[in-house]
Design a protein around this motif. Sequence first.
Motif, PDB file in Angstrom:
ATOM      1  N   THR A 194     -15.418  15.329  21.700  1.00  0.00           N
ATOM      2  CA  THR A 194     -14.885  14.144  22.349  1.00  0.00           C
ATOM      3  C   THR A 194     -13.738  14.579  23.237  1.00  0.00           C
ATOM      4  OG1 THR A 194     -14.246  11.835  21.997  1.00  0.00           O
ATOM      5  CG2 THR A 194     -13.208  13.479  20.561  1.00  0.00           C
ATOM      6  N   THR A 249     -18.921  11.053  24.024  1.00  0.00           N
ATOM      7  CA  THR A 249     -18.631  10.225  25.189  1.00  0.00           C
ATOM      8  C   THR A 249     -19.957   9.793  25.800  1.00  0.00           C
ATOM      9  OG1 THR A 249     -18.626  11.990  26.856  1.00  0.00           O
ATOM     10  CG2 THR A 249     -16.588  11.680  25.581  1.00  0.00           C
ATOM     11  N   HIS A 276     -14.832   7.062  16.822  1.00  0.00           N
ATOM     12  CA  HIS A 276     -16.268   6.898  17.048  1.00  0.00           C
ATOM     13  C   HIS A 276     -16.937   6.354  15.782  1.00  0.00           C
ATOM     14  CE1 HIS A 276     -20.406   7.817  18.142  1.00  0.00           C
ATOM     15  NE2 HIS A 276     -19.976   7.904  19.395  1.00  0.00           N
TER      16      HIS A 276
END
Length: 180
Positions: A9, A37, A79
Amino acid sequence: MKKALIFLTTGFEEIEALATVDILRRGEVDVKTVSLTDEKTVVGSHAIPVVADVLFSDIDFTAIDMLILPGGTTKINDHEGLKKQVKAFAEADKDIAAICAAPMVLGGLGLLRGKSATCYPGFEKYLDGANLKTQEAVVIDGKVVTGRGPGLTFDFALQLLEILAGKEKRQEVAKGLLLA
């Protein structure tokens, strides 16, 4: 051949991610980098862009043996899909590894309660209920492996290689890297 995923990330620690991928691939583990992402190119904490092998949304987790979370940023804890998979792996008694800041994900999910763990200095407060071993480079407790930080990545990655491919393969790769 064992299969592992390592998650990237924005702001990830390049050493922790890429050295681990390198060592596992030298040891013939099928490891894929996964972007958390919306793009395959993910920029690490030292402004190094890395092209991930695959996007998170394209992963089939059923044949995966280990999830690996590098540190460098707390964004990995944002996330929700990753946290869902980490929890599912824990419930299925499958291997999970996290280094540096990333053990905070495990701590936040309650996966470190009653387990020994390490992390980057200052992140201990996120390891809810863990038996802290903060001077240790790598701590293994059951199916959970935690690592302290970037300078100890070789120790971390070689331990993961041993879990996935055996002690002999670990020794072979360490020797080739002049670490044994």
